[in-house]
Scaffold this active site. Structure first.
Site, PDB file in Angstrom:
ATOM      1  N   LYS A 225       0.816  -1.227   0.000  1.00 49.59           N
ATOM      2  CA  LYS A 225       0.000   0.000   0.000  1.00 49.59           C
ATOM      3  C   LYS A 225       0.846   1.273   0.000  1.00 49.59           C
ATOM      4  O   LYS A 225       0.448   2.287  -0.579  1.00 49.59           O
ATOM      5  CB  LYS A 225      -0.967  -0.008   1.193  1.00 49.59           C
ATOM      6  CG  LYS A 225      -2.028  -1.099   1.093  1.00 49.59           C
ATOM      7  CD  LYS A 225      -2.986  -1.056   2.260  1.00 49.59           C
ATOM      8  CE  LYS A 225      -3.995  -2.200   2.181  1.00 49.59           C
ATOM      9  NZ  LYS A 225      -4.987  -2.164   3.275  1.00 49.59           N
TER      10      LYS A 225
ATOM     11  N   ASP B 206     -10.174   2.030   2.797  1.00 53.24           N
ATOM     12  CA  ASP B 206     -10.240   1.238   4.028  1.00 53.24           C
ATOM     13  C   ASP B 206     -11.038   1.936   5.128  1.00 53.24           C
ATOM     14  O   ASP B 206     -11.864   1.317   5.811  1.00 53.24           O
ATOM     15  CB  ASP B 206      -8.831   0.929   4.542  1.00 53.24           C
ATOM     16  CG  ASP B 206      -8.134  -0.162   3.753  1.00 53.24           C
ATOM     17  OD1 ASP B 206      -8.837  -0.998   3.154  1.00 53.24           O
ATOM     18  OD2 ASP B 206      -6.889  -0.174   3.732  1.00 53.24           O
TER      19      ASP B 206
END
Length: 271
Positions: A66, A102
């Site tokens: 990420k 997220d």
């Protein structure tokens, strides 16, 4: 022509994202294919660029890439910029666009699926790594009374809090041992569940009727869920968060927002 997407990570064979996006596509009538792409630990960028060059439209990015995805995205959404991590990429003609879904996924699961509006509640975020950084901004935006970030090392928790201090909700940082008592929502964003550990914090952090969520799902989360239930809290794994963040990514790519409820129900009932 069918549009191609994938989840890119290492490991990635366990991912349920292909099944989730297949259900979203069927539900919304979108013509897309979604696959798993295993990237070498030292070869994320070449794997990603090859996928994009082959005509793919975008991808999800999972551990441990990420931060790499953040560096590769010349354009980023505000929430990705705040998290300093990207879990969703869109391969636009005028340059890649990075997002982080997220936090929205976590908050939507807590408020919509678990029925826990966060406004006015005390929230404890356990961990200060990439997973925690990805959700803290969205937790703050939901208007809790306060958010405390606890971590094994205080410096890392303090750094994460400092980067979000301008958002207008009282924030605090502490070590795991000094986690405050009587919190309404506990979110485990550490990797302790990977080793089957119960909880990185003491049960005193749980207020009566608290909800304790582990971002992991499946057997890995069971130790934490058992700990929460044994101490009177409502246990919740990360499957709802996974579905909700996938829906945010789907909307980011396609401009269509799928209904998550039947998808989550299908996954919960699957063997």
């Amino acid at each position: 022509m069918t549009d191609r997407y994938a989840v890119v990570g290492n490991p990635v064979e366990h991912s349920r994202s292909p099944a989730i996006h297949a259900m979203f596509a069927a539900q919304t009538g979108q013509d897309l294919a979604y696959e798993r792409l295993l990237a070498p630990l030292d070869g994320f960028e070449p794997a990603l660029r090859a996928f994009a060059a082959a005509g793919a439209r975008g991808c999800n990015v999972t551990v441990p890439f990420k931060f790499d995805a953040f560096a590769l995205a010349p354009r980023r959404t505000e929430r990705a910029q705040l998290a300093a991590a990207v879990n969703t990429l869109r391969f636009d003609a005028d340059g890649w666009m990075g997002d982080n879904t997220d936090g929205a996924g976590l908050v939507n699961d807590l408020q919509r699926n678990a029925g826990r509006p966060l406004a006015g509640l005390r929230v404890l975020l356990v961990g200060a790594g990439g997973a925690a950084a990805g959700v803290l901004g969205s937790l703050i935006a939901a208007g809790p009374a306060c958010v405390t970030v606890v971590n094994r090392t205080l410096d890392k928790a303090s750094s994460l809090v400092s980067s979000h201090a301008h958002l207008g909700v009282p924030l605090a940082a502490a070590t795991l041992a000094d986690a405050p008592a009587a919190q309404h929502i506990i979110v485990n964003a550490t990797s302790t569940s990977l080793a089957g550990a119960a909880s990185p914090v003491d049960a005193r952090v749980l207020a009566p009727g608290a909800l304790a969520l582990d971002m992991m799902y499946g057997p890995k989360a069971q130790g934490f869920l058992d700990w929460a239930a044994a101490h009177g809290a409502e246990p919740r794994d990360g499957l709802g968060m996974l579905v909700e963040q996938a829906a945010e990514a789907f909307f980011f790519w396609r401009g269509v927002r799928p209904d998550t409820a039947p998808v989550l129900a299908a996954l919960r009932s699957a063997p």
